[in-house]
Design an enzyme around this catalytic site. Structure first.
Site, PDB file in Angstrom:
ATOM      1  N   ARG A  47       0.823  -1.225   0.000  1.00  0.00           N
ATOM      2  CA  ARG A  47       0.000   0.000   0.000  1.00  0.00           C
ATOM      3  C   ARG A  47       0.851   1.268   0.000  1.00  0.00           C
ATOM      4  O   ARG A  47       0.345   2.369  -0.232  1.00  0.00           O
ATOM      5  CB  ARG A  47      -0.994  -0.011   1.166  1.00  0.00           C
ATOM      6  CG  ARG A  47      -2.001   1.135   1.093  1.00  0.00           C
ATOM      7  CD  ARG A  47      -3.221   0.922   1.969  1.00  0.00           C
ATOM      8  NE  ARG A  47      -2.906   0.473   3.303  1.00  0.00           N
ATOM      9  CZ  ARG A  47      -2.374   1.226   4.257  1.00  0.00           C
ATOM     10  NH1 ARG A  47      -2.110   2.491   4.033  1.00  0.00           N
ATOM     11  NH2 ARG A  47      -2.117   0.722   5.441  1.00  0.00           N
ATOM     12  N   TYR A 101     -14.521  11.008 -19.961  1.00  0.00           N
ATOM     13  CA  TYR A 101     -14.818   9.597 -19.697  1.00  0.00           C
ATOM     14  C   TYR A 101     -15.927   9.529 -18.632  1.00  0.00           C
ATOM     15  O   TYR A 101     -15.868  10.234 -17.621  1.00  0.00           O
ATOM     16  CB  TYR A 101     -13.549   8.889 -19.206  1.00  0.00           C
ATOM     17  CG  TYR A 101     -13.825   7.510 -18.701  1.00  0.00           C
ATOM     18  CD1 TYR A 101     -14.135   6.481 -19.591  1.00  0.00           C
ATOM     19  CD2 TYR A 101     -13.813   7.210 -17.348  1.00  0.00           C
ATOM     20  CE1 TYR A 101     -14.413   5.202 -19.133  1.00  0.00           C
ATOM     21  CE2 TYR A 101     -14.086   5.935 -16.880  1.00  0.00           C
ATOM     22  CZ  TYR A 101     -14.388   4.934 -17.779  1.00  0.00           C
ATOM     23  OH  TYR A 101     -14.671   3.682 -17.335  1.00  0.00           O
ATOM     24  N   ASP A 173      -5.947  12.972 -19.284  1.00  0.00           N
ATOM     25  CA  ASP A 173      -6.169  11.529 -19.392  1.00  0.00           C
ATOM     26  C   ASP A 173      -5.668  11.121 -20.771  1.00  0.00           C
ATOM     27  O   ASP A 173      -6.269  11.462 -21.792  1.00  0.00           O
ATOM     28  CB  ASP A 173      -7.666  11.235 -19.228  1.00  0.00           C
ATOM     29  CG  ASP A 173      -7.972   9.748 -19.220  1.00  0.00           C
ATOM     30  OD1 ASP A 173      -7.215   8.980 -19.850  1.00  0.00           O
ATOM     31  OD2 ASP A 173      -8.985   9.355 -18.612  1.00  0.00           O
ATOM     32  N   LYS A 198      -6.618  -0.334 -20.539  1.00  0.00           N
ATOM     33  CA  LYS A 198      -6.812  -0.184 -21.975  1.00  0.00           C
ATOM     34  C   LYS A 198      -5.506  -0.498 -22.719  1.00  0.00           C
ATOM     35  O   LYS A 198      -5.076  -1.626 -22.694  1.00  0.00           O
ATOM     36  CB  LYS A 198      -7.343   1.225 -22.279  1.00  0.00           C
ATOM     37  CG  LYS A 198      -8.495   1.659 -21.349  1.00  0.00           C
ATOM     38  CD  LYS A 198      -9.719   0.783 -21.436  1.00  0.00           C
ATOM     39  CE  LYS A 198     -10.710   0.981 -20.296  1.00  0.00           C
ATOM     40  NZ  LYS A 198     -11.089   2.351 -19.994  1.00  0.00           N
TER      41      LYS A 198
HETATM   42  C1  LIG Z   1     -11.585   3.096 -18.925  1.00  0.00           C
HETATM   43  C2  LIG Z   1     -11.189   4.510 -18.795  1.00  0.00           C
HETATM   44  C3  LIG Z   1     -10.976   5.093 -17.527  1.00  0.00           C
HETATM   45  C4  LIG Z   1     -11.222   4.344 -16.243  1.00  0.00           C
HETATM   46  O1  LIG Z   1     -10.331   3.294 -16.085  1.00  0.00           O
HETATM   47  P1  LIG Z   1     -10.637   1.950 -15.236  1.00  0.00           P
HETATM   48  O2  LIG Z   1      -9.382   1.187 -15.429  1.00  0.00           O
HETATM   49  O3  LIG Z   1     -11.852   1.317 -15.829  1.00  0.00           O
HETATM   50  O4  LIG Z   1     -10.858   2.368 -13.829  1.00  0.00           O
HETATM   51  C5  LIG Z   1     -10.565   6.413 -17.489  1.00  0.00           C
HETATM   52  N1  LIG Z   1     -10.389   7.132 -18.608  1.00  0.00           N
HETATM   53  C6  LIG Z   1     -10.587   6.608 -19.836  1.00  0.00           C
HETATM   54  C7  LIG Z   1     -10.391   7.464 -21.042  1.00  0.00           C
HETATM   55  C8  LIG Z   1     -11.007   5.290 -19.976  1.00  0.00           C
HETATM   56  O5  LIG Z   1     -11.224   4.789 -21.188  1.00  0.00           O
END
Ligand SMILES: *Cc1c(COP(=O)(O)O)cnc(C)c1O
Length: 389
Positions: A47, A101, A173, A198
């Site tokens: 952690r 998102y 992001d 992703k």
């Molecule tokens: C999927 C996604 C997230 C969130 O991620 P998780 O791994 O599902 O928590 C945030 N931003 C974008 C652009 C995403 O595609």
């Protein structure tokens, strides 16, 4: 050093845990939650995000994003929520891009009021939209480029400069682009967040998140992270390290497939409105070209002539009608029923997400097979329309 060696080499070699004992070719996994406390410099504990596997993979993330420091989380949302809470407190304000998102948008709207943190969604994705939303108590500006699901492109350099001139913190992001196609820190962004679920993971089998920024910002994020406990298990850290070794190969193949499919769909009589930054007809094509090395593996489109988006997706045989994105397999979904289902029809209309819109995440299959699948699904959908009529 990391910046000078090639991207493929970074993916394969930076942040390896050396197998001192047996000289194995890959990183050993250290699953311990308990480490010796005498005669050591570091108090290791998962952690605290400082086990051998966590610490080493963080170096790979930092190198990929041209940052001083990296950090790995248990999900994209753990990375995003921890980062936001590290720089916002009661009375502060954040400016967020309106085409966000869904999970991030929901987090901000549901949780921030509990902490007395104010927020404003921009009216658009242009630098002047961000400028217009900044207030006296603004601390953070948060953006996404390319955005989900319409692939709008924001001028990262101009927004970073604006944010810097006001003494604020910029967060982007970078999930959709991946570090293969875009490095926002090179354009002045302070902090990059990723859903590593992703492209970084890339095989639709691990949930993870990542952050890259300066050491000073990372210290603030790390402190909140240790309190919130959004660390990733060492086994999954190891899985993520393994996945990133092929990141460049995968993303380049996905870029190529997306470009080819965008061109195919763009010329198809049963398709209207193809959204892909790599098409010359995209309104921000030149801007995308100036800040991205590749245009990414995501695109969106609408069917023409009243063809039903859901029927079409049910008729697909090779391409999966599935949630999530960025796997080696191609998937499609309807944002209005999935990623943007929590928004009202009105809200969706206001940002251009129609019920006909289909989001397409390109995998690494052969382009001709993907095209063939779309052709047969359109044909089958047309047949059904005729029968109903
Ligand atoms: C999927 C996604 C997230 C969130 O991620 P998780 O791994 O599902 O928590 C945030 N931003 C974008 C652009 C995403 O595609």
């Amino acid at each position: 050093m990391a910046k000078k060696i090639g991207l493929d080499t970074v993916c394969v070699h930076i942040g390896e845990v050396k197998d001192q004992q047996f000289k194995g070719a890959v990183s050993p996994i250290y699953m311990s939650t308990s480490y010796q406390f005498t005669d050591v410099d570091v108090r290791r504990y998962p952690r605290n995000y400082n086990t051998p596997n966590q610490e080493n993979l963080s170096k790979k993330i930092a190198a990929l994003e041209h940052a001083e420091a990296g950090m790995i989380f248990s999900s994209g949302m753990a990375a995003i929520s921890t980062t936001l809470l590290a720089f916002l407190k009661i009375g502060d304000h954040i400016v967020v891009q309106n085409t966000l998102y869904g999970g991030t948008s929901q987090f901000i709207q549901e949780e921030f009021p509990k902490y007395g943190i104010e927020y404003t969604f921009t009216n658009g994705y242009k630098p002047e939209d961000f400028e217009a939303a900044i207030q006296e108590n603004t601390k953070v500006v948060y953006l996404e480029s390319p955005s989900n699901p319409l692939l709008t492109i924001t001028n990262i350099k101009r927004v970073s400069e604006l944010v810097k001139s006001r003494g604020l913190i910029s967060i982007i992001d970078n999930t959709f682009a991946s570090p293969v196609n875009q490095n926002p820190i090179d354009f002045g962004i302070d902090i990059v967040v990723h859903s590593a679920t992703k492209y970084l993971g890339g095989h639709s089998d691990i949930l993870a998140g990542a952050v890259a920024c300066s050491k000073a910002h990372m210290h603030a994020i790390w402190k909140v992270g240790a309190n919130l406990g959004g660390n990733l298990s060492d086994f999954t850290v190891w899985m993520l390290e393994r996945s990133i070794k092929t990141l460049v190969l995968r993303v380049k193949a996905q870029n190529k497939n997306a470009k080819a499919l965008a061109k195919f769909l763009n010329g198809h009589p049963d398709v209207k409105n193809v959204y892909y930054p790599g098409l010359k007809s995209h309104p921000e094509y030149k801007l995308a070209k100036s800040q991205m090395r590749g245009f990414g593996g995501m695109l969106s489109f609408e069917l023409n002539n009243g063809l039903d988006a859901l029927t079409f997706q049910k008729e697909l045989k090779l391409i999966k009608a599935s949630m999530s994105l960025a796997g080696v397999e191609s998937t499609m979904l309807s944002p209005c029923m999935t990623s943007h289902a929590s928004m009202s029809q009105e809200q969706r209309d206001s940002i251009g997400i129609t019920n006909e819109l289909i989001r397409f995440s390109l995998g690494i299959e052969s382009k001709k097979d993907l095209i063939q699948d779309i052709k047969q699904a359109i044909k089958a959908t047309k047949k059904l329309v005729k029968i109903e009529a």
